[in-house]
Design a protein around this motif. Sequence first.
Motif, PDB file in Angstrom:
ATOM      1  N   ALA A   1    -101.221  -8.708  48.325  1.00 43.07           N
ATOM      2  CA  ALA A   1    -100.730 -10.082  48.184  1.00 43.07           C
ATOM      3  C   ALA A   1     -99.601 -10.328  49.177  1.00 43.07           C
ATOM      4  N   GLN A   2     -98.771  -9.322  49.388  1.00 43.29           N
ATOM      5  CA  GLN A   2     -97.664  -9.463  50.348  1.00 43.29           C
ATOM      6  C   GLN A   2     -98.205  -9.625  51.770  1.00 43.29           C
ATOM      7  N   GLN A   3     -99.212  -8.834  52.118  1.00 48.94           N
ATOM      8  CA  GLN A   3     -99.806  -8.954  53.452  1.00 48.94           C
ATOM      9  C   GLN A   3    -100.461 -10.320  53.624  1.00 48.94           C
ATOM     10  N   LEU A   4    -101.105 -10.799  52.582  1.00 45.25           N
ATOM     11  CA  LEU A   4    -101.747 -12.107  52.631  1.00 45.25           C
ATOM     12  C   LEU A   4    -100.703 -13.208  52.792  1.00 45.25           C
ATOM     13  N   ALA A   5     -99.619 -13.106  52.066  1.00 43.06           N
ATOM     14  CA  ALA A   5     -98.552 -14.098  52.189  1.00 43.06           C
ATOM     15  C   ALA A   5     -97.953 -14.063  53.593  1.00 43.06           C
ATOM     16  N   GLN A   6     -97.779 -12.867  54.144  1.00 40.75           N
ATOM     17  CA  GLN A   6     -97.241 -12.740  55.499  1.00 40.75           C
ATOM     18  C   GLN A   6     -98.202 -13.348  56.517  1.00 40.75           C
ATOM     19  N   ALA A   7     -99.491 -13.100  56.365  1.00 39.20           N
ATOM     20  CA  ALA A   7    -100.478 -13.669  57.285  1.00 39.20           C
ATOM     21  C   ALA A   7    -100.481 -15.196  57.179  1.00 39.20           C
ATOM     22  N   ARG A   8    -100.365 -15.728  55.962  1.00 32.24           N
ATOM     23  CA  ARG A   8    -100.321 -17.164  55.759  1.00 32.24           C
ATOM     24  C   ARG A   8     -99.089 -17.764  56.440  1.00 32.24           C
ATOM     25  N   ALA A   9     -97.954 -17.106  56.287  1.00 29.70           N
ATOM     26  CA  ALA A   9     -96.722 -17.599  56.919  1.00 29.70           C
ATOM     27  C   ALA A   9     -96.847 -17.548  58.449  1.00 29.70           C
ATOM     28  N   ASP A  10     -97.424 -16.471  58.977  1.00 28.28           N
ATOM     29  CA  ASP A  10     -97.627 -16.365  60.427  1.00 28.28           C
ATOM     30  C   ASP A  10     -98.550 -17.473  60.923  1.00 28.28           C
ATOM     31  N   TRP A  11     -99.602 -17.750  60.177  1.00 32.62           N
ATOM     32  CA  TRP A  11    -100.542 -18.805  60.569  1.00 32.62           C
ATOM     33  C   TRP A  11     -99.835 -20.162  60.585  1.00 32.62           C
ATOM     34  N   ARG A  12     -99.013 -20.408  59.567  1.00 29.56           N
ATOM     35  CA  ARG A  12     -98.280 -21.679  59.531  1.00 29.56           C
ATOM     36  C   ARG A  12     -97.324 -21.802  60.711  1.00 29.56           C
ATOM     37  N   LYS A  13     -96.657 -20.692  61.054  1.00 26.13           N
ATOM     38  CA  LYS A  13     -95.763 -20.710  62.211  1.00 26.13           C
ATOM     39  C   LYS A  13     -96.532 -21.042  63.475  1.00 26.13           C
ATOM     40  N   GLN A  14     -97.652 -20.370  63.663  1.00 29.31           N
ATOM     41  CA  GLN A  14     -98.458 -20.616  64.858  1.00 29.31           C
ATOM     42  C   GLN A  14     -98.965 -22.049  64.884  1.00 29.31           C
ATOM     43  N   ASN A  15     -99.376 -22.546  63.743  1.00 27.54           N
ATOM     44  CA  ASN A  15     -99.853 -23.927  63.664  1.00 27.54           C
ATOM     45  C   ASN A  15     -98.726 -24.897  64.008  1.00 27.54           C
TER      46      ASN A  15
END
Length: 131
Positions: free
Chosen positions: A82-96
């Motif tokens: 869940a932590q890795q998923l949250a980190q990936a989601r945050a990274d995606w939002r940053k990139q977006n």
Amino acid sequence: APRRRRALGGFRGGVVGFLLGVTSAGALGFVYLIDEYQKATALVLSSVDELEKSSLKVKEHVGRIEQVGAQVRALQRDAATAQQLAQARADWRKQNDILTRDHLELKAHVWEIEQDVESALGGRARAKKQN
């Protein structure tokens, strides 16, 4: 002369009859005992066969459980937490957000260029109209 030995002969006949009866009863009892022993042995053998079949089924189920356990461990090892998923989601939002900001900056820059081109062309067009 009368024979008195007959009494002894009757006794012998009784003993022989008794022995014959005991032997017959013993033989019939032995045959019955052997028959019961064979039935009990057959019952035990069938129980052993059923136990062997049941143990084979249990071994198969244990093998399946071990396979499923190995698959679960592999999935746990390969799956994202869940932590890795949250980190990936945050990274995606940053990139977006970065892409959106860059897009808006480029759009503003193009608009500025269009304004510069329009004012440059507009100035020449005005100059030609006045001439």
